[in-house]
Structure formats: C-alpha cells, structure tokens
Motif scaffolding. Structure first.
Motif, PDB file in Angstrom:
ATOM      1  N   GLY A  13      44.845 -11.939  44.161  1.00 58.22           N
ATOM      2  CA  GLY A  13      44.571 -12.393  42.801  1.00 58.22           C
ATOM      3  C   GLY A  13      44.359 -11.223  41.868  1.00 58.22           C
ATOM      4  N   GLY A  14      43.655 -10.201  42.306  1.00 56.23           N
ATOM      5  CA  GLY A  14      43.447  -9.004  41.494  1.00 56.23           C
ATOM      6  C   GLY A  14      44.747  -8.253  41.284  1.00 56.23           C
ATOM      7  N   LEU A  19      49.235  -6.721  37.479  1.00 56.59           N
ATOM      8  CA  LEU A  19      50.657  -6.676  37.138  1.00 56.59           C
ATOM      9  C   LEU A  19      50.959  -7.388  35.820  1.00 56.59           C
ATOM     10  N   ILE A  20      50.227  -8.442  35.532  1.00 56.10           N
ATOM     11  CA  ILE A  20      50.490  -9.248  34.336  1.00 56.10           C
ATOM     12  C   ILE A  20      50.006  -8.539  33.071  1.00 56.10           C
ATOM     13  N   VAL A  21      48.853  -7.887  33.132  1.00 56.43           N
ATOM     14  CA  VAL A  21      48.286  -7.239  31.937  1.00 56.43           C
ATOM     15  C   VAL A  21      49.236  -6.177  31.366  1.00 56.43           C
ATOM     16  N   PRO A  22      49.772  -5.252  32.153  1.00 58.39           N
ATOM     17  CA  PRO A  22      50.715  -4.283  31.557  1.00 58.39           C
ATOM     18  C   PRO A  22      51.987  -4.943  31.023  1.00 58.39           C
ATOM     19  N   LEU A  23      52.444  -5.998  31.688  1.00 56.13           N
ATOM     20  CA  LEU A  23      53.632  -6.708  31.215  1.00 56.13           C
ATOM     21  C   LEU A  23      53.376  -7.338  29.849  1.00 56.13           C
ATOM     22  N   VAL A  24      52.222  -7.967  29.679  1.00 60.21           N
ATOM     23  CA  VAL A  24      51.867  -8.571  28.392  1.00 60.21           C
ATOM     24  C   VAL A  24      51.742  -7.491  27.321  1.00 60.21           C
ATOM     25  N   LEU A  25      51.147  -6.357  27.664  1.00 63.11           N
ATOM     26  CA  LEU A  25      51.033  -5.258  26.702  1.00 63.11           C
ATOM     27  C   LEU A  25      52.401  -4.730  26.285  1.00 63.11           C
TER      28      LEU A  25
END
Length: 104
Positions: A13-14, A19-25
């Motif tokens: 989960g971590g 992985l999602i946070v840098p993609l959203v940024l």
C-alpha cells in the motif's frame, strides 16, 4: 502466518502511494506548463479571428501583408495593392496589424 501477510500488504500500500504521488505531480506540472498556456493562446487567436472586419490590415502565416477586402465565415479576400486581390482561408491569418503600427 497472518502477520507476514499484513506486513506485506502494508508495504505494498505504501509502495502504490509512493508511485501515484509523483505521477499526479507530473500531470499537474504538464497541465500548468503546456496545456493551459496553449488553450489560452488558442482562445486569444479565436477572439482575434472573430473580431476581424473589412478594412483591417493583417499578416498571413506566410508573411503576406494585406487589407481585408471581403470576409466570410471561412474565407478572406485580401487586397495586396490597388489591383491584386488574393483569397485565403480565415485560419491562414497570423495576426492583425494595429492601426498605430500601420501608420508609422
């Protein structure tokens, strides 16, 4: 047996969040640096094309300077000199020359 699975699940989960946070940024940066300015320029260009009227001095994409003799929704007839008239697509207009610049 179940303790090992919960630890692995917590790590997975971590990992997904990291992985999602840098993609959203990256998507947000891409939007604000590329997409939004392009949409703004397109709106300004469409407004300029819609405000054109007979007698306006313009420059085409190819660099031809002329005065609008006739204008329809998709075609513009330019008067280049007293005799020559050329027909262009309305989207071929690059910019309108301001009256102050034309006088100088």
């Amino acid at each position: 047996m179940f303790q090992g699975m919960t630890a692995t699940t917590a790590n997975a989960g971590g990992g997904i969040v990291s992985l999602i946070v840098p993609l959203v940024l990256m998507v947000a940066i891409f939007y604000f640096l590329m997409i939004r300015p392009q949409n703004k320029k397109q709106k300004q260009r469409n407004a300029m094309l819609n405000q054109l009227k007979k007698g306006d001095k313009i420059v085409t994409i190819g660099g031809l300077h002329g005065t609008i003799a006739e204008i329809t929704d998709d075609v513009v007839v330019l008067r280049v000199n007293d005799v020559t008239k050329l027909t262009f697509d309305r989207n071929a207009i690059s910019s309108a020359v301001s009256r102050e610049t034309a006088v100088e």
